[in-house]
Write a protein that holds these residues in place. Structure first.
Motif, short mmCIF file in Angstrom:
data_model
loop_
_atom_site.label_atom_id
_atom_site.label_comp_id
_atom_site.label_asym_id
_atom_site.label_seq_id
_atom_site.Cartn_x
_atom_site.Cartn_y
_atom_site.Cartn_z
N PRO A 181 -1.08 -4.49 3.56
CA PRO A 181 -1.02 -3.26 4.36
C PRO A 181 0.37 -3.00 4.94
N ASP A 222 0.80 -1.22 0.00
CA ASP A 222 0.00 0.00 0.00
C ASP A 222 0.84 1.27 0.00
N HIS A 223 2.18 1.14 0.20
CA HIS A 223 3.06 2.30 0.08
C HIS A 223 4.32 1.90 -0.68
N THR A 267 -3.33 -6.33 -2.36
CA THR A 267 -2.56 -5.22 -1.77
C THR A 267 -2.36 -5.49 -0.29
N GLU A 298 -1.82 2.18 -6.64
CA GLU A 298 -3.02 2.89 -7.10
C GLU A 298 -3.19 2.84 -8.61
N HIS A 303 -5.19 -0.23 -9.41
CA HIS A 303 -6.59 -0.06 -9.03
C HIS A 303 -7.33 0.79 -10.06
#
Length: 280
Positions: free
Chosen positions: A254, A228-229, A252, A236, A239
Motif C-alpha cells: 500500500p 498500488d500506485h 501489492t 492492475e 491482477h
C-alpha cells in the motif's frame, strides 16, 4: 562475508564483452536484473542484504555497455535477457531463481521463455506483463526518466509522493544507497537513455506472444511484487491475469510506487525467501 556495500565488482569475459557483476551471500543463487537507467548501485543495500541474510547467493550485474560493463549498449529486452543468461553460464550456474525490476522484469520473463531449464523461480518486481494491458502507465514517468533526477523526482518515480510514510522511506533508502562510496559503476547517461523510451506509454508495452504463452504454460513459480500506485507499470495489469497464469502470486504494497523493495526492503526480502523456499 561481503555485503551489498562491500562486495567487490568482478568481471567475466563472455560473447566479446566484459560483464561487471557482484556476488555475495551463500545458498540458493538469485540473479537480479536491473531497472531502466539503473546500475548495480541502484539497488537498496537493505533489500540485497536481506536476501543474503535469508540464505541467497545474490548476484547483481550491469547490462552490456552500461555501468561498468563493456559491449554494445541497448535496452532491447532480448539483449538484456541474453546478458543474464550469459552471466549464469559464465558463473557455471545451471539453475537459479531469477528476478527483475522494471525493464529487468521484462528481461527475466524473456529468460524464462527462452531457457526455462535455467530458471527455478521467477521474481518480478514492479514490471509489466506481456500483451494487452488493462491500464497504461502515466506520462509523468516519461518526463522524469529523460532528465537528471533530484530527490523529488526519485520520490515521484519510485515512491508515493502523497504519503508521508513513503516519503520517509525514500529518504532512508537514498541514504542507504549513498552508503557505498567506492568501486561504483558509472551512471547511465540520461541523454542516451531517454530517447530509448519513446514519447509516452504504449499498450502493449511488451508485445511478446511467446512470452505470454510461456507464462500461461509454465510450471515455474512466478511472483509479482508491486506497489498500488506504480506510475510506470500499474499492478492492475497483473491482477487482470490472475486467472490465466497458473503459477502466479501477486503481492501489492500500500501507498507504494515503482520501488516496493526499496520502501519495504526487509518485508520484500523475507517474502521472496519464503516464496523461493516453499513454492513448487
Amino acid at each position: 562475508m561481503s555485503t551489498a556495500a562491500t562486495a567487490p565488482t568482478q568481471f567475466v569475459e563472455v560473447g566479446g564483452r566484459r560483464l561487471a557483476y557482484r556476488d555475495f551471500g551463500a545458498g540458493i543463487p538469485l540473479l537480479l536484473c536491473l531497472r531502466f537507467r539503473g546500475t548495480m548501485d541502484s539497488w537498496d543495500p537493505a533489500f540485497l542484504d536481506g536476501l543474503a541474510d535469508n540464505g541467497f547467493r545474490v548476484i547483481i550485474f550491469d547490462y552490456s555497455g552500461l555501468g561498468s560493463s563493456t559491449g554494445e549498449r541497448t535496452y532491447n529486452p532480448a539483449s538484456l535477457a541474453r546478458d543474464a543468461a550469459d552471466l549464469l553460464g559464465a558463473l557455471q550456474i545451471e539453475k537459479a531463481a531469477v528476478g527483475g525490476w522494471s525493464v529487468g522484469g521484462i528481461a527475466a520473463q524473456i529468460l524464462l521463455a527462452t531457457v526455462p531449464q535455467r530458471v527455478s523461480h521467477l521474481v518480478l518486481i514492479a514490471t509489466t506483463p506481456p500483451g494487452q494491458l488493462v491500464k497504461s502507465g502515466e506520462p509523468l514517468f516519461y518526463e522524469l526518466a529523460k532528465r537528471d533526477n533530484d530527490f523529488e523526482d526519485v520520490v515521484a518515480l519510485f515512491f508515493e509522493p502523497r504519503s508521508a510514510a513513503s516519503r520517509l522511506a525514500a529518504e532512508q533508502s537514498e541514504q542507504r544507497i549513498a552508503g557505498r562510496t567506492t568501486d561504483l559503476s558509472p551512471a547511465v547517461p540520461y541523454e542516451w537513455a531517454g530517447p530509448q523510451l519513446g514519447d509516452g506509454p504504449r499498450n502493449p508495452m511488451f508485445p511478446a506472444d511467446a512470452v505470454l504463452q510461456a507464462l500461461k504454460n509454465t510450471k515455474v513459480p512466478v511472483v509479482h511484487i508491486g506497489g498500488d500506485h506504480d506510475i510506470v507499470f500499474p499492478v492492475e495489469n497483473w491482477h487482470a491475469l490472475a486467472g490465466e497464469l497458473p503459477t502466479l502470486r501477486i503481492v501489492t504494497f500500500p501507498e507504494t510506487g515503482h520501488g516496493p523493495q526499496h520502501q519495504y526492503p526487509k518485508e520484500s526480502a523475507d517474502y521472496i525467501a519464503s516464496f523461493v523456499k516453499n513454492a513448487r
